[in-house]
Design a protein around this motif. Sequence first.
Motif, PDB file in Angstrom:
ATOM      1  N   ALA A 135      43.558  18.506  39.300  1.00 40.90           N
ATOM      2  CA  ALA A 135      42.904  19.807  39.471  1.00 40.90           C
ATOM      3  C   ALA A 135      43.670  20.668  40.460  1.00 40.90           C
ATOM      4  O   ALA A 135      43.835  21.883  40.252  1.00 40.90           O
ATOM      5  CB  ALA A 135      41.465  19.599  39.946  1.00 40.90           C
ATOM      6  N   LEU A 136      44.150  20.064  41.537  1.00 46.07           N
ATOM      7  CA  LEU A 136      44.941  20.806  42.519  1.00 46.07           C
ATOM      8  C   LEU A 136      46.212  21.382  41.887  1.00 46.07           C
ATOM      9  O   LEU A 136      46.589  22.522  42.167  1.00 46.07           O
ATOM     10  CB  LEU A 136      45.300  19.897  43.697  1.00 46.07           C
ATOM     11  N   ASP A 137      46.865  20.598  41.044  1.00 48.42           N
ATOM     12  CA  ASP A 137      48.092  21.079  40.379  1.00 48.42           C
ATOM     13  C   ASP A 137      47.791  22.280  39.485  1.00 48.42           C
ATOM     14  O   ASP A 137      48.564  23.250  39.451  1.00 48.42           O
ATOM     15  CB  ASP A 137      48.710  19.954  39.544  1.00 48.42           C
ATOM     16  N   VAL A 138      46.674  22.215  38.752  1.00 45.79           N
ATOM     17  CA  VAL A 138      46.320  23.315  37.859  1.00 45.79           C
ATOM     18  C   VAL A 138      45.982  24.573  38.656  1.00 45.79           C
ATOM     19  O   VAL A 138      46.399  25.688  38.307  1.00 45.79           O
ATOM     20  CB  VAL A 138      45.143  22.919  36.942  1.00 45.79           C
ATOM     21  N   LEU A 139      45.238  24.406  39.751  1.00 47.21           N
ATOM     22  CA  LEU A 139      44.892  25.556  40.591  1.00 47.21           C
ATOM     23  C   LEU A 139      46.139  26.185  41.206  1.00 47.21           C
ATOM     24  O   LEU A 139      46.252  27.416  41.292  1.00 47.21           O
ATOM     25  CB  LEU A 139      43.911  25.130  41.680  1.00 47.21           C
ATOM     26  N   GLN A 140      47.092  25.347  41.618  1.00 50.37           N
ATOM     27  CA  GLN A 140      48.339  25.883  42.159  1.00 50.37           C
ATOM     28  C   GLN A 140      49.115  26.633  41.091  1.00 50.37           C
ATOM     29  O   GLN A 140      49.769  27.646  41.372  1.00 50.37           O
ATOM     30  CB  GLN A 140      49.196  24.752  42.726  1.00 50.37           C
ATOM     31  N   ARG A 141      49.003  26.171  39.858  1.00 48.57           N
ATOM     32  CA  ARG A 141      49.688  26.863  38.759  1.00 48.57           C
ATOM     33  C   ARG A 141      49.122  28.276  38.581  1.00 48.57           C
ATOM     34  O   ARG A 141      49.864  29.215  38.303  1.00 48.57           O
ATOM     35  CB  ARG A 141      49.530  26.059  37.470  1.00 48.57           C
ATOM     36  N   ILE A 142      47.794  28.413  38.737  1.00 49.64           N
ATOM     37  CA  ILE A 142      47.199  29.752  38.656  1.00 49.64           C
ATOM     38  C   ILE A 142      47.770  30.645  39.748  1.00 49.64           C
ATOM     39  O   ILE A 142      48.170  31.789  39.505  1.00 49.64           O
ATOM     40  CB  ILE A 142      45.662  29.678  38.787  1.00 49.64           C
ATOM     41  N   VAL A 143      47.820  30.115  40.975  1.00 48.46           N
ATOM     42  CA  VAL A 143      48.310  30.896  42.113  1.00 48.46           C
ATOM     43  C   VAL A 143      49.774  31.284  41.916  1.00 48.46           C
ATOM     44  O   VAL A 143      50.181  32.409  42.218  1.00 48.46           O
ATOM     45  CB  VAL A 143      48.131  30.091  43.418  1.00 48.46           C
ATOM     46  N   THR A 144      50.568  30.363  41.398  1.00 49.61           N
ATOM     47  CA  THR A 144      52.008  30.585  41.258  1.00 49.61           C
ATOM     48  C   THR A 144      52.355  31.430  40.037  1.00 49.61           C
ATOM     49  O   THR A 144      53.125  32.397  40.126  1.00 49.61           O
ATOM     50  CB  THR A 144      52.740  29.238  41.169  1.00 49.61           C
ATOM     51  N   ASP A 145      51.779  31.066  38.887  1.00 52.10           N
ATOM     52  CA  ASP A 145      52.186  31.690  37.620  1.00 52.10           C
ATOM     53  C   ASP A 145      51.332  32.886  37.222  1.00 52.10           C
ATOM     54  O   ASP A 145      51.730  33.666  36.349  1.00 52.10           O
ATOM     55  CB  ASP A 145      52.131  30.662  36.485  1.00 52.10           C
ATOM     56  N   HIS A 146      50.162  33.021  37.835  1.00 52.40           N
ATOM     57  CA  HIS A 146      49.246  34.112  37.474  1.00 52.40           C
ATOM     58  C   HIS A 146      48.747  34.808  38.741  1.00 52.40           C
ATOM     59  O   HIS A 146      47.564  35.103  38.880  1.00 52.40           O
ATOM     60  CB  HIS A 146      48.073  33.572  36.652  1.00 52.40           C
ATOM     61  N   ALA A 147      49.695  35.062  39.643  1.00 53.55           N
ATOM     62  CA  ALA A 147      49.334  35.621  40.951  1.00 53.55           C
ATOM     63  C   ALA A 147      48.649  36.975  40.842  1.00 53.55           C
ATOM     64  O   ALA A 147      47.839  37.340  41.696  1.00 53.55           O
ATOM     65  CB  ALA A 147      50.583  35.743  41.824  1.00 53.55           C
ATOM     66  N   GLY A 148      48.966  37.722  39.805  1.00 51.16           N
ATOM     67  CA  GLY A 148      48.353  39.034  39.639  1.00 51.16           C
ATOM     68  C   GLY A 148      47.084  39.017  38.826  1.00 51.16           C
ATOM     69  O   GLY A 148      46.474  40.072  38.592  1.00 51.16           O
ATOM     70  N   GLY A 149      46.655  37.839  38.392  1.00 46.54           N
ATOM     71  CA  GLY A 149      45.452  37.721  37.567  1.00 46.54           C
ATOM     72  C   GLY A 149      44.179  37.767  38.378  1.00 46.54           C
ATOM     73  O   GLY A 149      44.198  37.661  39.613  1.00 46.54           O
ATOM     74  N   ASP A 150      43.060  37.878  37.680  1.00 46.30           N
ATOM     75  CA  ASP A 150      41.786  38.010  38.387  1.00 46.30           C
ATOM     76  C   ASP A 150      41.210  36.672  38.841  1.00 46.30           C
ATOM     77  O   ASP A 150      40.129  36.643  39.436  1.00 46.30           O
ATOM     78  CB  ASP A 150      40.764  38.761  37.525  1.00 46.30           C
ATOM     79  N   MET A 151      41.912  35.562  38.581  1.00 45.10           N
ATOM     80  CA  MET A 151      41.442  34.250  39.017  1.00 45.10           C
ATOM     81  C   MET A 151      42.260  33.672  40.174  1.00 45.10           C
ATOM     82  O   MET A 151      41.961  32.592  40.660  1.00 45.10           O
ATOM     83  CB  MET A 151      41.463  33.265  37.846  1.00 45.10           C
ATOM     84  N   ALA A 152      43.269  34.387  40.614  1.00 45.29           N
ATOM     85  CA  ALA A 152      44.146  33.847  41.653  1.00 45.29           C
ATOM     86  C   ALA A 152      43.402  33.612  42.966  1.00 45.29           C
ATOM     87  O   ALA A 152      43.576  32.574  43.609  1.00 45.29           O
ATOM     88  CB  ALA A 152      45.337  34.776  41.868  1.00 45.29           C
ATOM     89  N   ASP A 153      42.578  34.568  43.381  1.00 45.47           N
ATOM     90  CA  ASP A 153      41.843  34.407  44.644  1.00 45.47           C
ATOM     91  C   ASP A 153      40.853  33.253  44.555  1.00 45.47           C
ATOM     92  O   ASP A 153      40.701  32.474  45.505  1.00 45.47           O
ATOM     93  CB  ASP A 153      41.116  35.702  44.995  1.00 45.47           C
TER      94      ASP A 153
END
Length: 232
Positions: A135-153
Amino acid sequence: ADDRAADADVDRPARRVARAAVLEKLQQNEQVSALIGDLVATDCEAALLVGKAERKQRHYAKARAVLAAAGKKSCGEVKKKAQYLEARVARVQNAASADQLLSAFVKTWGSDPLVDDVLLWRAELLDDKGDIDGALDVLQRIVTDHAGGDMADEARFRRAFLLARQQKTGEAIAALDDAVAALQRQPRPRLDLLDRARYWRLRLAVFPDVASLDVKDGADDAAARVALAAFA
């Protein structure tokens, strides 16, 4: 006259689908299925609307069947939406195929704006299964690959919370500091997210166990409680 009648017959399904779209927005979900249920095999938009209507009625098996069929058709944007909703329903059901559907959507649609939603659902699923590292790896992927998305925060905060649950307090606090900094860089940050991150950053510094208010050794209990009270 015969030509006009033929044109009217051809157009009738389109008018029914348009009417069903209005009914779906009005939450008249039973009427949606009754109106266009016979069109799901031939009309992509009808299949999507019926799938959404059945999902809202919690007829999950029927919703998934309709959405799965629509997701296999060459329906462009409707195909994507159908696959997205099918994955969502599978996640809500905790279906055995949920992880496969979530992963397939991410692989198929890459950088699409809907992908960060699906990644967040997959992180939830992995957490539910006890795979916190996954789960941590997937959440980091959101932060890294989708930094401008509405789920990053949201991903930053959830990642910090999972680290705290693993009793990696220092890493969790650092992650919350990153979350606060990222929000503060935004011209119009969501204040509820900012306050949440600040609160938990302060709380973990004094109460490192997320399930307890036991003060850690050396902490000033009175001062900590006064500081936390500012968020009440």
